[in-house]
Design a protein around this motif. Sequence first.
Motif, PDB file in Angstrom:
ATOM      1  N   LYS A 138      -6.092   3.859   5.040  1.00  0.00           N
ATOM      2  CA  LYS A 138      -5.335   2.698   5.509  1.00  0.00           C
ATOM      3  C   LYS A 138      -4.860   1.832   4.345  1.00  0.00           C
ATOM      4  O   LYS A 138      -3.756   1.282   4.381  1.00  0.00           O
ATOM      5  N   LEU A 139      -5.684   1.715   3.318  1.00  0.00           N
ATOM      6  CA  LEU A 139      -5.290   0.913   2.169  1.00  0.00           C
ATOM      7  C   LEU A 139      -4.054   1.483   1.474  1.00  0.00           C
ATOM      8  O   LEU A 139      -3.195   0.732   1.018  1.00  0.00           O
ATOM      9  N   VAL A 140      -3.965   2.806   1.414  1.00  0.00           N
ATOM     10  CA  VAL A 140      -2.781   3.426   0.812  1.00  0.00           C
ATOM     11  C   VAL A 140      -1.529   2.938   1.536  1.00  0.00           C
ATOM     12  O   VAL A 140      -0.552   2.536   0.906  1.00  0.00           O
ATOM     13  N   ILE A 141      -1.569   2.953   2.861  1.00  0.00           N
ATOM     14  CA  ILE A 141      -0.424   2.481   3.652  1.00  0.00           C
ATOM     15  C   ILE A 141      -0.177   0.999   3.386  1.00  0.00           C
ATOM     16  O   ILE A 141       0.965   0.580   3.169  1.00  0.00           O
ATOM     17  N   CYS A 142      -1.234   0.210   3.388  1.00  0.00           N
ATOM     18  CA  CYS A 142      -1.075  -1.231   3.119  1.00  0.00           C
ATOM     19  C   CYS A 142      -0.412  -1.446   1.765  1.00  0.00           C
ATOM     20  O   CYS A 142       0.521  -2.263   1.652  1.00  0.00           O
ATOM     21  N   TYR A 143      -0.860  -0.742   0.749  1.00  0.00           N
ATOM     22  CA  TYR A 143      -0.289  -0.911  -0.584  1.00  0.00           C
ATOM     23  C   TYR A 143       1.190  -0.546  -0.620  1.00  0.00           C
ATOM     24  O   TYR A 143       1.971  -1.206  -1.296  1.00  0.00           O
ATOM     25  N   THR A 144       1.582   0.478   0.122  1.00  0.00           N
ATOM     26  CA  THR A 144       3.008   0.828   0.129  1.00  0.00           C
ATOM     27  C   THR A 144       3.838  -0.271   0.786  1.00  0.00           C
ATOM     28  O   THR A 144       5.010  -0.429   0.462  1.00  0.00           O
ATOM     29  N   GLN A 145       3.229  -1.016   1.680  1.00  0.00           N
ATOM     30  CA  GLN A 145       3.961  -2.038   2.430  1.00  0.00           C
ATOM     31  C   GLN A 145       3.876  -3.427   1.805  1.00  0.00           C
ATOM     32  O   GLN A 145       4.581  -4.333   2.230  1.00  0.00           O
ATOM     33  N   THR A 146       3.014  -3.574   0.821  1.00  0.00           N
ATOM     34  CA  THR A 146       2.882  -4.883   0.163  1.00  0.00           C
ATOM     35  C   THR A 146       3.370  -4.839  -1.284  1.00  0.00           C
ATOM     36  O   THR A 146       3.119  -5.768  -2.049  1.00  0.00           O
ATOM     37  N   GLY A 147       4.044  -3.768  -1.641  1.00  0.00           N
ATOM     38  CA  GLY A 147       4.631  -3.667  -2.969  1.00  0.00           C
ATOM     39  C   GLY A 147       3.665  -3.305  -4.083  1.00  0.00           C
ATOM     40  O   GLY A 147       3.989  -3.451  -5.259  1.00  0.00           O
ATOM     41  N   LYS A 148       2.486  -2.841  -3.726  1.00  0.00           N
ATOM     42  CA  LYS A 148       1.500  -2.453  -4.739  1.00  0.00           C
ATOM     43  C   LYS A 148       1.515  -0.928  -4.899  1.00  0.00           C
ATOM     44  O   LYS A 148       0.528  -0.252  -4.662  1.00  0.00           O
ATOM     45  N   LEU A 149       2.674  -0.414  -5.318  1.00  0.00           N
ATOM     46  CA  LEU A 149       2.851   1.035  -5.377  1.00  0.00           C
ATOM     47  C   LEU A 149       1.972   1.709  -6.431  1.00  0.00           C
ATOM     48  O   LEU A 149       1.558   2.848  -6.240  1.00  0.00           O
ATOM     49  N   LYS A 150       1.680   1.019  -7.504  1.00  0.00           N
ATOM     50  CA  LYS A 150       0.784   1.602  -8.509  1.00  0.00           C
ATOM     51  C   LYS A 150      -0.604   1.818  -7.898  1.00  0.00           C
ATOM     52  O   LYS A 150      -1.216   2.872  -8.065  1.00  0.00           O
ATOM     53  N   ASP A 151      -1.084   0.820  -7.157  1.00  0.00           N
ATOM     54  CA  ASP A 151      -2.373   0.964  -6.470  1.00  0.00           C
ATOM     55  C   ASP A 151      -2.286   2.054  -5.403  1.00  0.00           C
ATOM     56  O   ASP A 151      -3.231   2.820  -5.215  1.00  0.00           O
ATOM     57  N   ALA A 152      -1.142   2.100  -4.712  1.00  0.00           N
ATOM     58  CA  ALA A 152      -0.960   3.101  -3.652  1.00  0.00           C
ATOM     59  C   ALA A 152      -1.057   4.513  -4.213  1.00  0.00           C
ATOM     60  O   ALA A 152      -1.801   5.340  -3.687  1.00  0.00           O
ATOM     61  N   ILE A 153      -0.331   4.808  -5.288  1.00  0.00           N
ATOM     62  CA  ILE A 153      -0.337   6.172  -5.820  1.00  0.00           C
ATOM     63  C   ILE A 153      -1.684   6.509  -6.452  1.00  0.00           C
ATOM     64  O   ILE A 153      -2.156   7.647  -6.349  1.00  0.00           O
ATOM     65  N   ASN A 154      -2.331   5.548  -7.067  1.00  0.00           N
ATOM     66  CA  ASN A 154      -3.649   5.821  -7.646  1.00  0.00           C
ATOM     67  C   ASN A 154      -4.681   6.160  -6.573  1.00  0.00           C
ATOM     68  O   ASN A 154      -5.411   7.148  -6.689  1.00  0.00           O
ATOM     69  N   LEU A 155      -4.726   5.362  -5.522  1.00  0.00           N
ATOM     70  CA  LEU A 155      -5.678   5.610  -4.439  1.00  0.00           C
ATOM     71  C   LEU A 155      -5.290   6.868  -3.664  1.00  0.00           C
ATOM     72  O   LEU A 155      -6.145   7.664  -3.277  1.00  0.00           O
ATOM     73  N   PHE A 156      -3.999   7.054  -3.453  1.00  0.00           N
ATOM     74  CA  PHE A 156      -3.488   8.245  -2.778  1.00  0.00           C
ATOM     75  C   PHE A 156      -3.915   9.500  -3.533  1.00  0.00           C
ATOM     76  O   PHE A 156      -4.378  10.469  -2.932  1.00  0.00           O
ATOM     77  N   CYS A 178      -1.426   5.527  13.711  1.00  0.00           N
ATOM     78  CA  CYS A 178      -0.778   5.601  12.406  1.00  0.00           C
ATOM     79  C   CYS A 178       0.638   5.044  12.495  1.00  0.00           C
ATOM     80  O   CYS A 178       1.435   5.494  13.326  1.00  0.00           O
ATOM     81  N   PRO A 179       0.968   4.106  11.630  1.00  0.00           N
ATOM     82  CA  PRO A 179       2.304   3.505  11.669  1.00  0.00           C
ATOM     83  C   PRO A 179       3.365   4.324  10.932  1.00  0.00           C
ATOM     84  O   PRO A 179       4.523   3.931  10.884  1.00  0.00           O
ATOM     85  N   CYS A 180       2.977   5.460  10.372  1.00  0.00           N
ATOM     86  CA  CYS A 180       3.884   6.197   9.492  1.00  0.00           C
ATOM     87  C   CYS A 180       5.216   6.589  10.126  1.00  0.00           C
ATOM     88  O   CYS A 180       6.257   6.419   9.483  1.00  0.00           O
ATOM     89  N   PRO A 181       5.244   7.105  11.356  1.00  0.00           N
ATOM     90  CA  PRO A 181       6.557   7.437  11.918  1.00  0.00           C
ATOM     91  C   PRO A 181       7.510   6.238  11.967  1.00  0.00           C
ATOM     92  O   PRO A 181       8.679   6.354  11.604  1.00  0.00           O
ATOM     93  N   GLU A 182       6.997   5.079  12.353  1.00  0.00           N
ATOM     94  CA  GLU A 182       7.861   3.891  12.405  1.00  0.00           C
ATOM     95  C   GLU A 182       8.208   3.398  10.999  1.00  0.00           C
ATOM     96  O   GLU A 182       9.330   2.922  10.761  1.00  0.00           O
ATOM     97  N   LEU A 183       7.274   3.542  10.054  1.00  0.00           N
ATOM     98  CA  LEU A 183       7.559   3.136   8.678  1.00  0.00           C
ATOM     99  C   LEU A 183       8.613   4.043   8.048  1.00  0.00           C
ATOM    100  O   LEU A 183       9.497   3.569   7.339  1.00  0.00           O
TER     101      LEU A 183
END
Length: 149
Positions: free
Chosen positions: A38-56, A77-82
Amino acid sequence: MSEMLGNQFFMARNYPAAQKELEEVFLKDPQNISVKKKLVICYTQTGKLKDAINLFSKLLNENIEFIINTDPELDDCPCPELIEKIGNFNHQNESSFDHLLTLAIIWLYCDENKSLEYFKKLHELEPNNLLINQSIKKIESFIRLLNSN
């Protein structure tokens, strides 16, 4: 308590609030794979892409199936709508690294082949990016394993 609250915010699509709560849980329990997902998704939506890719990347290496086997309805999962929202947003940014990275990450929750397509586009932009290259190898390996069964 924070995980339950984080999950509530996540289901309400309040990603900044969910991120705050889920990060607290993650600090206490860094092995909590559900929180990482869930944090990976949150990071993609809050502009923390460096954190997103690292955790991903960590999640990909630990348990790629946990991401790929996401059920959009069962897991809320919100991915389809995102994907729809991001895919339709500002077409002139379609080739930007951040835009492609966000789509590459989110697509893995829905379709590993589509995710791989985006990671390959990222590779064209940054051929020496270690995290991108590792993600491609990991996803390709998983797809080969799927196709061999």
